[in-house]
Design a protein around this motif. Structure first.
Motif, PDB file in Angstrom:
ATOM      1  N   GLU A 197      -4.949  -1.918  -8.694  1.00 31.21           N
ATOM      2  CA  GLU A 197      -6.281  -1.390  -8.412  1.00 31.21           C
ATOM      3  C   GLU A 197      -6.218  -0.356  -7.283  1.00 31.21           C
ATOM      4  O   GLU A 197      -6.868   0.689  -7.350  1.00 31.21           O
ATOM      5  CB  GLU A 197      -7.240  -2.530  -8.036  1.00 31.21           C
ATOM      6  N   LEU A 198      -5.431  -0.645  -6.238  1.00 30.99           N
ATOM      7  CA  LEU A 198      -5.305   0.296  -5.118  1.00 30.99           C
ATOM      8  C   LEU A 198      -4.683   1.610  -5.593  1.00 30.99           C
ATOM      9  O   LEU A 198      -5.118   2.692  -5.209  1.00 30.99           O
ATOM     10  CB  LEU A 198      -4.462  -0.329  -3.999  1.00 30.99           C
ATOM     11  N   ASN A 199      -3.693   1.481  -6.454  1.00 30.60           N
ATOM     12  CA  ASN A 199      -3.035   2.665  -6.992  1.00 30.60           C
ATOM     13  C   ASN A 199      -4.026   3.522  -7.790  1.00 30.60           C
ATOM     14  O   ASN A 199      -4.094   4.742  -7.627  1.00 30.60           O
ATOM     15  CB  ASN A 199      -1.865   2.225  -7.884  1.00 30.60           C
ATOM     16  N   ASN A 200      -4.831   2.869  -8.608  1.00 33.59           N
ATOM     17  CA  ASN A 200      -5.822   3.583  -9.404  1.00 33.59           C
ATOM     18  C   ASN A 200      -6.852   4.280  -8.517  1.00 33.59           C
ATOM     19  O   ASN A 200      -7.217   5.437  -8.746  1.00 33.59           O
ATOM     20  CB  ASN A 200      -6.510   2.591 -10.350  1.00 33.59           C
ATOM     21  N   LEU A 201      -7.300   3.585  -7.476  1.00 34.14           N
ATOM     22  CA  LEU A 201      -8.292   4.176  -6.562  1.00 34.14           C
ATOM     23  C   LEU A 201      -7.693   5.364  -5.816  1.00 34.14           C
ATOM     24  O   LEU A 201      -8.369   6.362  -5.573  1.00 34.14           O
ATOM     25  CB  LEU A 201      -8.786   3.116  -5.573  1.00 34.14           C
ATOM     26  N   GLU A 202      -6.399   5.270  -5.484  1.00 33.91           N
ATOM     27  CA  GLU A 202      -5.722   6.361  -4.778  1.00 33.91           C
ATOM     28  C   GLU A 202      -5.606   7.594  -5.686  1.00 33.91           C
ATOM     29  O   GLU A 202      -5.912   8.713  -5.267  1.00 33.91           O
ATOM     30  CB  GLU A 202      -4.339   5.892  -4.318  1.00 33.91           C
ATOM     31  N   THR A 229       4.130  -1.132   7.817  1.00 32.26           N
ATOM     32  CA  THR A 229       2.734  -1.514   7.577  1.00 32.26           C
ATOM     33  C   THR A 229       2.097  -0.459   6.669  1.00 32.26           C
ATOM     34  O   THR A 229       2.297   0.740   6.870  1.00 32.26           O
ATOM     35  CB  THR A 229       1.943  -1.544   8.900  1.00 32.26           C
ATOM     36  N   VAL A 230       1.375  -0.908   5.670  1.00 34.40           N
ATOM     37  CA  VAL A 230       0.665   0.029   4.791  1.00 34.40           C
ATOM     38  C   VAL A 230      -0.829  -0.162   4.974  1.00 34.40           C
ATOM     39  O   VAL A 230      -1.342  -1.278   4.876  1.00 34.40           O
ATOM     40  CB  VAL A 230       1.062  -0.176   3.314  1.00 34.40           C
ATOM     41  N   GLU A 231      -1.519   0.938   5.293  1.00 40.79           N
ATOM     42  CA  GLU A 231      -2.968   0.868   5.516  1.00 40.79           C
ATOM     43  C   GLU A 231      -3.711   1.644   4.437  1.00 40.79           C
ATOM     44  O   GLU A 231      -3.273   2.723   4.026  1.00 40.79           O
ATOM     45  CB  GLU A 231      -3.307   1.476   6.881  1.00 40.79           C
ATOM     46  N   TYR A 232      -4.838   1.101   4.040  1.00 41.40           N
ATOM     47  CA  TYR A 232      -5.683   1.766   3.044  1.00 41.40           C
ATOM     48  C   TYR A 232      -7.013   2.126   3.686  1.00 41.40           C
ATOM     49  O   TYR A 232      -7.560   1.349   4.464  1.00 41.40           O
ATOM     50  CB  TYR A 232      -5.902   0.845   1.848  1.00 41.40           C
ATOM     51  N   GLY A 290     -14.059  -0.108   7.173  1.00 38.57           N
ATOM     52  CA  GLY A 290     -12.938   0.433   7.939  1.00 38.57           C
ATOM     53  C   GLY A 290     -11.618   0.169   7.240  1.00 38.57           C
ATOM     54  O   GLY A 290     -11.543  -0.628   6.307  1.00 38.57           O
ATOM     55  N   LYS A 291     -10.556   0.867   7.710  1.00 38.58           N
ATOM     56  CA  LYS A 291      -9.262   0.738   7.046  1.00 38.58           C
ATOM     57  C   LYS A 291      -8.705  -0.678   7.154  1.00 38.58           C
ATOM     58  O   LYS A 291      -9.018  -1.405   8.100  1.00 38.58           O
ATOM     59  CB  LYS A 291      -8.266   1.770   7.573  1.00 38.58           C
ATOM     60  N   LYS A 292      -7.919  -1.041   6.178  1.00 37.37           N
ATOM     61  CA  LYS A 292      -7.367  -2.399   6.131  1.00 37.37           C
ATOM     62  C   LYS A 292      -5.908  -2.340   5.680  1.00 37.37           C
ATOM     63  O   LYS A 292      -5.511  -1.453   4.929  1.00 37.37           O
ATOM     64  CB  LYS A 292      -8.113  -3.243   5.092  1.00 37.37           C
ATOM     65  N   ARG A 293      -5.149  -3.356   6.136  1.00 40.08           N
ATOM     66  CA  ARG A 293      -3.795  -3.498   5.645  1.00 40.08           C
ATOM     67  C   ARG A 293      -3.802  -4.264   4.322  1.00 40.08           C
ATOM     68  O   ARG A 293      -4.770  -4.974   4.023  1.00 40.08           O
ATOM     69  CB  ARG A 293      -2.927  -4.223   6.686  1.00 40.08           C
ATOM     70  N   THR A 329      -7.093   6.496   0.627  1.00 39.70           N
ATOM     71  CA  THR A 329      -5.797   7.039   1.025  1.00 39.70           C
ATOM     72  C   THR A 329      -4.908   5.876   1.445  1.00 39.70           C
ATOM     73  O   THR A 329      -5.391   4.832   1.893  1.00 39.70           O
ATOM     74  CB  THR A 329      -5.922   8.014   2.214  1.00 39.70           C
ATOM     75  N   ARG A 330      -3.614   6.067   1.291  1.00 40.43           N
ATOM     76  CA  ARG A 330      -2.618   5.053   1.608  1.00 40.43           C
ATOM     77  C   ARG A 330      -1.713   5.639   2.680  1.00 40.43           C
ATOM     78  O   ARG A 330      -1.135   6.713   2.499  1.00 40.43           O
ATOM     79  CB  ARG A 330      -1.823   4.773   0.333  1.00 40.43           C
ATOM     80  N   THR A 331      -1.620   4.968   3.828  1.00 39.93           N
ATOM     81  CA  THR A 331      -0.779   5.468   4.919  1.00 39.93           C
ATOM     82  C   THR A 331       0.291   4.438   5.251  1.00 39.93           C
ATOM     83  O   THR A 331      -0.018   3.265   5.451  1.00 39.93           O
ATOM     84  CB  THR A 331      -1.633   5.727   6.178  1.00 39.93           C
TER      85      THR A 331
END
Lengths: 123, 123
Positions: free
Chosen positions: B65-70, B86-89, B43-46, B76-78
């Motif tokens: 790493e998050l940037n590369n996966l995005e 708050t930023v959720e992935y 599930g999504k995580k902060r 997705t990054r919200t």
């Protein structure tokens, strides 16, 4: 394994799973390794043959990669008593157990490249 | 593809195959990437949650790493309009297409580790 978070921590079972994935990544990683394995798939080759076929690889890198593959039981190295000495490399039966994986990676990588190119074209 | 050497050279078809394998290796490679993907599987995580769960990862590395996966369409990054922001992935559906591959890698890596340990014990 991601659905098994316990109290927000990663259980040992999952850590072992990640470790196993990373072990396989380590074996296959590098620009040349998969290429050398595939090249030996058509039969044993001498060092100089490999260097010629795997275009662009330097002698130091080739030796390093062959040594790593040998240590991991994926190829065998045989020294023939010719003059000068001939060294032959051959794929082990064990190495063939990697084929379904590399085929799967090739299929995913191919569709991923097509997807990325398509998205770039739309933008 | 190794059985398709033509005149001792690697045909373009095989080069594309290697490239596709390396594309997939590139996506999955690194100590953390598979772990982050698996972690988001539940599930999504902060951002701070991820940093806590993926023990040992530094903030710079996690962001990278998050940037590369995005970029590769795997997460997705919200940004939520809370204060502070708050930023959720979240994992994309597409990311789940990697699961058969990572499961296959885990299985191969597991048996390989067992094989290496067994051989070390015999010696």
């Amino acid at each position: 394994m991601g659905d098994k978070l316990i109290n927000g921590n990663i259980p040992d079972e999952c850590k072992r799973h990640f470790k196993a994935v990373n072990d396989t990544l380590y074996i296959l990683n590098g620009k040349w390794r998969v290429m050398i394995i595939a090249c030996l798939g058509s039969g044993k080759k001498r060092y100089l043959e490999l260097q010629r076929i795997v275009e662009g690889i330097g002698p130091k890198m080739l030796s390093k990669e062959l040594n790593n593959l040998e240590i991991n039981g994926l190829i065998t190295r045989t020294t023939l008593k010719t003059r000068p000495v001939t060294v032959e490399y051959e794929l082990t039966e064990y190495a063939r157990s990697l084929k379904p994986l590399t085929d799967g990676m090739a299929a995913w990588g191919k569709q991923h490249r097509e997807k990325v190119i398509k998205e770039m074209t739309v933008k």
